[in-house]
Design an enzyme around this catalytic site. Structure first.
Site, short mmCIF file in Angstrom:
data_model
loop_
_atom_site.label_atom_id
_atom_site.label_comp_id
_atom_site.label_asym_id
_atom_site.label_seq_id
_atom_site.Cartn_x
_atom_site.Cartn_y
_atom_site.Cartn_z
N CYS A 117 0.82 -1.19 0.00
CA CYS A 117 0.00 0.00 0.00
C CYS A 117 0.86 1.25 0.00
CB CYS A 117 -0.88 -0.03 1.23
SG CYS A 117 -1.87 1.43 1.46
N GLY A 118 0.46 2.21 -0.79
CA GLY A 118 1.25 3.42 -0.89
C GLY A 118 0.77 4.50 0.06
#
Length: 274
Positions: A117-118
């Site tokens: 996840c960014g």
């Protein structure tokens, strides 16, 4: 094809038997799966993020994540890391300086459930585009940039078995791969590589970063935070990634495939202009 011996099998890979449809018929065959586990990053007892990641090179991941996220101002602020497996996943327990905790509390976010996840869970828009240091003016030839992705592919042991992982590599100015890390998440692979670079004391003015994914904004941001001067990606960058690389002084190359590449910033540092 038989499964590799356990002693030769890379970490983060599990053997399986699957049913495949080949030439119009079903058949059982061995296969290999990339492991994916929740990894919680805990700073002085305070849980900060949960990432889905490959369960290998986790001490590198902890250090690289904390540095590229701006939670550590320097590696010296990390006093120790303990990898604690549990029934639901793995905790990375980081012992850090009090200054790190102040930054963490200022940027509290919860990242749960998504692979690599960014920016999901960031508390505010102001936290997205953080001030970045100036990237060093590294120069690389087109031949060296072409050599990196080719060497990177041959070094991806988990990808070769499973087809399910990204990789990030540090290449010397000649294009030879010096360090490589894999993960199911592209951000995680880069963070693991950054941690490995710091632990090895690698001079980031003497090489470049090579990644198997697109060059998104966050990949560019992490590259700059890692002290790199050149980022080479096998796929395309985004518009925000190009703008960020330009303002930070990062030479950004995309579509680095075979002998071809596209320079999106600073083409003179990539050997494309006199």
């Amino acid at each position: 094809m038989s499964a590799p011996e356990p002693a030769l099998r890379p970490a983060g890979v599990r053997a399986a038997t699957v049913q495949a449809w080949r030439r119009g018929a079903a058949q059982a065959q061995p296969d290999w799966l990339a492991e994916e586990v929740p990894v919680a990053l805990v700073f002085n007892g305070i849980s900060h993020a949960v990432m889905m990641a490959s369960p290998a090179d986790l001490e590198d991941f902890a250090l690289g994540f904390a540095l590229t996220e701006g939670l550590l101002a320097s590696p010296a602020e990390l006093y120790g890391t303990e990898v604690v497996p549990g029934p639901q996943g793995i905790e990375l327990q980081l012992e850090v300086a009090s200054a790190c905790l102040h930054r963490l509390k200022a940027r509290r976010r919860t990242l749960a459930g998504r692979t690599g996840c960014g920016l999901c869970g960031t508390d505010s828009l102001a936290q997205v585009q953080r001030p970045l240091p100036a990237a060093p003016p590294v120069q690389v030839t087109p031949a060296a940039l072409a050599r990196g992705p080719q060497a990177l592919r041959s070094g991806q042991s988990v990808q070769q078995l499973t087809g399910a992982t990204h990789a990030a590599a540090w290449c010397g100015l000649d294009g030879e791969v010096a360090l490589l890390r894999e993960d199911i998440g592209r951000h995680n692979a880069l963070d693991k590589l950054v941690g490995a670079l710091v632990r090895a004391g690698v001079d980031r003015r003497q090489g470049y970063l090579c990644i198997t994914s697109r060059a998104s904004f966050e990949m560019v941001q992490k590259a700059v935070m890692a002290g790199a001067g050149v980022l080479a990606a096998v796929s395309a960058p985004t518009a925000l990634a190009v703008d960020t690389a330009q303002s930070a002084g990062l030479a950004l190359a995309g579509f680095v495939r075979g002998d071809d590449l596209v320079a999106y910033t600073f083409p003179e540092r990539l050997g494309l202009l006199p």
